[in-house]
Structures are given as C-alpha cells and as structure tokens.
Design a protein around this motif. Structure first.
Motif, PDB file in Angstrom:
ATOM      1  N   LEU A  51       0.824  -1.206   0.000  1.00 44.25           N
ATOM      2  CA  LEU A  51       0.000   0.000   0.000  1.00 44.25           C
ATOM      3  C   LEU A  51       0.858   1.257   0.000  1.00 44.25           C
ATOM      4  N   ALA A  52       2.000   1.209   0.684  1.00 39.63           N
ATOM      5  CA  ALA A  52       2.868   2.381   0.780  1.00 39.63           C
ATOM      6  C   ALA A  52       3.464   2.777  -0.564  1.00 39.63           C
ATOM      7  N   LEU A  53       3.426   1.870  -1.540  1.00 43.29           N
ATOM      8  CA  LEU A  53       3.982   2.148  -2.861  1.00 43.29           C
ATOM      9  C   LEU A  53       2.903   2.192  -3.939  1.00 43.29           C
ATOM     10  N   GLY A  54       1.684   2.521  -3.532  1.00 42.67           N
ATOM     11  CA  GLY A  54       0.618   2.646  -4.522  1.00 42.67           C
ATOM     12  C   GLY A  54      -0.145   1.380  -4.789  1.00 42.67           C
ATOM     13  N   GLY A  55      -0.067   0.421  -3.860  1.00 44.35           N
ATOM     14  CA  GLY A  55      -0.863  -0.793  -4.000  1.00 44.35           C
ATOM     15  C   GLY A  55      -2.324  -0.537  -3.720  1.00 44.35           C
ATOM     16  N   SER A  56      -3.153  -1.551  -3.960  1.00 49.56           N
ATOM     17  CA  SER A  56      -4.595  -1.413  -3.767  1.00 49.56           C
ATOM     18  C   SER A  56      -5.043  -2.136  -2.504  1.00 49.56           C
ATOM     19  N   GLN A  57      -5.958  -1.512  -1.792  1.00 53.36           N
ATOM     20  CA  GLN A  57      -6.656  -2.218  -0.729  1.00 53.36           C
ATOM     21  C   GLN A  57      -7.298  -3.468  -1.332  1.00 53.36           C
ATOM     22  N   GLY A  58      -7.276  -4.561  -0.597  1.00 50.86           N
ATOM     23  CA  GLY A  58      -7.962  -5.771  -1.033  1.00 50.86           C
ATOM     24  C   GLY A  58      -7.220  -6.630  -2.021  1.00 50.86           C
ATOM     25  N   ARG A  59      -6.023  -6.205  -2.479  1.00 57.26           N
ATOM     26  CA  ARG A  59      -5.324  -7.008  -3.494  1.00 57.26           C
ATOM     27  C   ARG A  59      -4.841  -8.328  -2.927  1.00 57.26           C
ATOM     28  N   ALA A  60      -4.312  -8.329  -1.725  1.00 58.21           N
ATOM     29  CA  ALA A  60      -3.740  -9.560  -1.161  1.00 58.21           C
ATOM     30  C   ALA A  60      -4.789 -10.661  -1.010  1.00 58.21           C
ATOM     31  N   ALA A  61      -6.025 -10.275  -0.671  1.00 58.09           N
ATOM     32  CA  ALA A  61      -7.076 -11.262  -0.436  1.00 58.09           C
ATOM     33  C   ALA A  61      -7.953 -11.505  -1.660  1.00 58.09           C
ATOM     34  N   ALA A  62      -7.656 -10.841  -2.772  1.00 62.25           N
ATOM     35  CA  ALA A  62      -8.574 -10.844  -3.904  1.00 62.25           C
ATOM     36  C   ALA A  62      -8.817 -12.236  -4.485  1.00 62.25           C
ATOM     37  N   THR A  63      -7.774 -13.013  -4.673  1.00 64.87           N
ATOM     38  CA  THR A  63      -7.965 -14.342  -5.263  1.00 64.87           C
ATOM     39  C   THR A  63      -8.804 -15.211  -4.346  1.00 64.87           C
ATOM     40  N   SER A  64      -8.517 -15.170  -3.040  1.00 64.34           N
ATOM     41  CA  SER A  64      -9.293 -15.950  -2.079  1.00 64.34           C
ATOM     42  C   SER A  64     -10.762 -15.552  -2.084  1.00 64.34           C
ATOM     43  N   LEU A  65     -11.012 -14.242  -2.071  1.00 62.67           N
ATOM     44  CA  LEU A  65     -12.392 -13.771  -2.076  1.00 62.67           C
ATOM     45  C   LEU A  65     -13.121 -14.198  -3.342  1.00 62.67           C
ATOM     46  N   GLY A  66     -12.418 -14.127  -4.466  1.00 65.08           N
ATOM     47  CA  GLY A  66     -13.023 -14.550  -5.722  1.00 65.08           C
ATOM     48  C   GLY A  66     -13.357 -16.027  -5.730  1.00 65.08           C
ATOM     49  N   VAL A  67     -12.436 -16.855  -5.246  1.00 67.95           N
ATOM     50  CA  VAL A  67     -12.676 -18.298  -5.185  1.00 67.95           C
ATOM     51  C   VAL A  67     -13.882 -18.597  -4.302  1.00 67.95           C
ATOM     52  N   ALA A  68     -13.929 -17.975  -3.129  1.00 67.45           N
ATOM     53  CA  ALA A  68     -15.033 -18.231  -2.203  1.00 67.45           C
ATOM     54  C   ALA A  68     -16.361 -17.769  -2.782  1.00 67.45           C
ATOM     55  N   SER A  69     -16.371 -16.602  -3.425  1.00 64.61           N
ATOM     56  CA  SER A  69     -17.634 -16.094  -3.963  1.00 64.61           C
ATOM     57  C   SER A  69     -18.163 -16.996  -5.070  1.00 64.61           C
ATOM     58  N   VAL A  70     -17.271 -17.480  -5.934  1.00 67.14           N
ATOM     59  CA  VAL A  70     -17.709 -18.378  -6.996  1.00 67.14           C
ATOM     60  C   VAL A  70     -18.144 -19.726  -6.415  1.00 67.14           C
ATOM     61  N   ALA A  71     -17.450 -20.190  -5.387  1.00 64.45           N
ATOM     62  CA  ALA A  71     -17.848 -21.447  -4.743  1.00 64.45           C
ATOM     63  C   ALA A  71     -19.260 -21.348  -4.175  1.00 64.45           C
ATOM     64  N   LEU A  72     -19.572 -20.223  -3.552  1.00 63.77           N
ATOM     65  CA  LEU A  72     -20.920 -20.037  -2.998  1.00 63.77           C
ATOM     66  C   LEU A  72     -21.955 -19.957  -4.117  1.00 63.77           C
ATOM     67  N   LEU A  73     -21.608 -19.328  -5.227  1.00 66.38           N
ATOM     68  CA  LEU A  73     -22.519 -19.284  -6.370  1.00 66.38           C
ATOM     69  C   LEU A  73     -22.730 -20.668  -6.970  1.00 66.38           C
ATOM     70  N   ALA A  74     -21.681 -21.486  -6.964  1.00 69.53           N
ATOM     71  CA  ALA A  74     -21.812 -22.859  -7.472  1.00 69.53           C
ATOM     72  C   ALA A  74     -22.719 -23.684  -6.570  1.00 69.53           C
ATOM     73  N   LEU A  75     -22.612 -23.492  -5.260  1.00 73.22           N
ATOM     74  CA  LEU A  75     -23.517 -24.177  -4.336  1.00 73.22           C
ATOM     75  C   LEU A  75     -24.962 -23.743  -4.594  1.00 73.22           C
ATOM     76  N   GLU A  76     -25.143 -22.445  -4.802  1.00 74.24           N
ATOM     77  CA  GLU A  76     -26.485 -21.921  -5.089  1.00 74.24           C
ATOM     78  C   GLU A  76     -27.051 -22.539  -6.361  1.00 74.24           C
ATOM     79  N   ARG A  77     -26.222 -22.645  -7.385  1.00 77.04           N
ATOM     80  CA  ARG A  77     -26.667 -23.240  -8.650  1.00 77.04           C
ATOM     81  C   ARG A  77     -27.086 -24.696  -8.463  1.00 77.04           C
ATOM     82  N   ALA A  78     -26.401 -25.371  -7.540  1.00 77.60           N
ATOM     83  CA  ALA A  78     -26.726 -26.772  -7.265  1.00 77.60           C
ATOM     84  C   ALA A  78     -27.887 -26.927  -6.295  1.00 77.60           C
TER      85      ALA A  78
END
Length: 324
Positions: A86-113
């Motif tokens: 962040l101190a060098l112009g990074g984005s909030q949420g970047r470190a957790a982004a892949t995890s959040l994306g995986v979890a959100s799609v997993a929950l959508l897949a459960l919903e579809r099922a």
C-alpha cells in the motif's frame, strides 16, 4: 491469462514469466538481488502501458516492490507493477482478492446446485495465500469446512474446523501440524474427503487418473491453476461432478490488479469496501455469463468459460480490421 482477462472483460492481455529457482535456502539479500536482476532483464518489455507484472505463485507484495524499484527507467510510475505494498501505490484488497473470488464463486456454485451454504461441507487443499482466505470466507458464510491441507499434512474434523483459530495456529507455528482440535490426515487425503465442495488451491496436477475415482466431492472449484488433469476431468464430467475452472474461479487476483492499475493511473485510491464490492460484482457477472452459457449450450463450465473468452478476443481482433 489472455482468456482470463477476456472472461472478466478486462482490457489486459496476458502472459506468465518466472525464475527457475527454489527460493528456500537462499539468503534474503541473495533472493532480493535475484528478483531485481530479473526485473531489470524484463524492463525493456514491461511498463504501465505495455506489460504489467503482477504476483503469482511464489511472489507477493515484497517482490513486486523490488520489481518496480529495480527498473524505474522503463515505465516508471505506480501503474507499472501491481500487487505492490500500500505504501507504494498498492490497492486495498489485493492480497485477499484471489481468495475472495474463489469463495464467492464457490458459494454461487452451491447456489446453482440448490444447496444452502449452511448445510454444505467443504475441503480445501492448500492453506496458503488462496486456500486459507477461501476457507475463512466459506466458514463465515456458514459452510462447514471439515478438512484442509498444506504441504506438510492435513487435518479433518467432522464437526468442522475452527478456521480462524487454525489460521492463528499457522501464524504461530508456520504449519497446520500440531493443531490440537482436529485429527491429522495425509495432505493428499483431503482431496478424497466425502464433501459437497472441494477447493484444490495448492499446485497443479493434484487430481489425476490415479486418484480421481476416490474423489467424492459434488462440486470442485479450482483455486489453483490446473489442479485437475484433462483425463481426470473427463472422468469427473462423466460422473456429473461440476468443475468450476481456474479461468473463472481464481480470477479475483487479476481483477483487483486491474483495479490497482486503474487507481494508479487516476491517482485516486478506493477503500477496501469499494474494492471488494466491485470485485464481487465482477465475479458474479462473469459467473452468471458462464453458467448461462453452459446451460444454453449443454456444455460444462470450462467449455462455456473458454468459449466466452475466445469469442471476446476474436470479436476484438475482427473489430480492429485488416490492412489486407
């Protein structure tokens, strides 16, 4: 990466590059010099308007900071590299982004099922940058995470693991080993647990023709790149197992890398709530597009995702015209 960016409607292309070395055992200063030398070698083709490096397996904010600092003459500025501190112009949420994306799609897949997350069980193979965050998000959504693994071994608990307490244990000890509130199992055994949802989030090629017959999950969401071999996926498809491909499932990282680049070019940074809301919108939109295509065409999710991505690139190429 080209197809992944197209699927999420990002104006990026895609490539991968790496250093063929095992960093374990290198002195910290030697490791930093190695990354900086790599950055200088790549500098003629990288930059905010050409090729923008981002972290992947074996790299994180520190490496991206070194890369940005090592080649300032080529594409200087905060937009030349993503995944920065962040101190060098990074984005909030970047470190957790892949995890959040995986979890959100997993929950959508459960919903579809047709499954309520509170009634679902899950196993996560890999407890690093992707798997750990995905397990935490699933647990927060009410999913009972009954098994996890890292490179040294696995854990299972029929009543569900306390993922938050497990994360604290890993922070203290560096491994899942020794966590008292679960039974120890082999790392590969996590892949064959009788669960509704399996997230292979470690390395490629962990589900193969040799163990696919023992995989019992109803839904598999690829947190890692290429964790299922083609032969294994064919077998899973014949058994009716839904596989959410890496192209879609783990795209959260590149989505927020794009957000970071946009913020850097504007000189205006968003708060973490904005980043996560925008990420959730992108993940849901791409999921809905792929799921609809799969249903409409009667194909699996990987074929649907690939078709959408390739068609978008083809449309862009045609729109540019030809010089003849």
């Amino acid at each position: 990466m080209t197809w992944k960016c197209a699927l999420f409607d990002l104006p990026f292309g895609g490539a991968k590059g790496a250093i063929a070395v095992d960093p374990i055992g290198l002195e910290p200063a030697e490791y930093e010099r190695l990354v900086r030398r790599y950055a200088r070698a790549m500098a003629p083709i990288t930059g905010a308007d050409t090729d923008i490096p981002a972290p992947d397996v074996g790299s994180g904010a520190a490496e991206m900071a070194w890369m940005m600092d090592a080649a300032p003459a080529h594409g200087a500025g905060w937009g030349a590299v993503t995944g920065k501190p962040l101190a060098l112009g990074g984005s909030q949420g970047r470190a957790a982004a892949t995890s959040l994306g995986v979890a959100s799609v997993a929950l959508l897949a459960l919903e579809r099922a047709g499954m309520d997350p509170r009634d679902a069980t899950a196993a996560v193979h890999g407890f690093g940058k992707v798997g750990r965050g995905a397990a935490l998000e699933l647990a927060r959504a009410g999913v009972r995470v009954v098994a996890v693994a890292d490179v040294r071994g696995g854990l299972r608990a029929d009543d569900g693991l306390d993922i938050a307490a497990l994360a604290q244990h890993v922070d203290r000890t560096g491994s899942l080993i020794g966590f008292a509130e679960a039974d120890a199992i082999g790392s590969v055994d996590v892949l064959t647990e009788p669960v509704d949802l399996l997230i292979p989030a470690a390395v490629e090629g962990v589900i193969t023709h040799e163990n696919v017959d023992r995989v019992k999950a109803r839904i598999i969401v690829e947190g890692a790149n290429g964790p299922i071999t083609s032969a294994a996926e064919t077998a899973l498809r014949h058994r009716g197992v839904d596989v959410v491909p890496d192209l879609l499932a783990n795209g959260g990282g590149v989505v927020v890398s794009y957000f970071e680049w946009v913020q850097a070019r504007q000189g205006w940074w968003w708060d973490v709530v904005d980043v996560e809301e925008r990420l959730a919108q992108r993940m849901r939109a791409s999921w809905q597009l792929v799921a609809h295509r799969a249903t409409a065409d009667g194909v699996d999710l990987r074929t649907a995702a690939t078709a959408v991505a390739v068609e978008r690139v083809a449309a862009a190429v045609r729109a540019r015209g030809s010089e003849g």
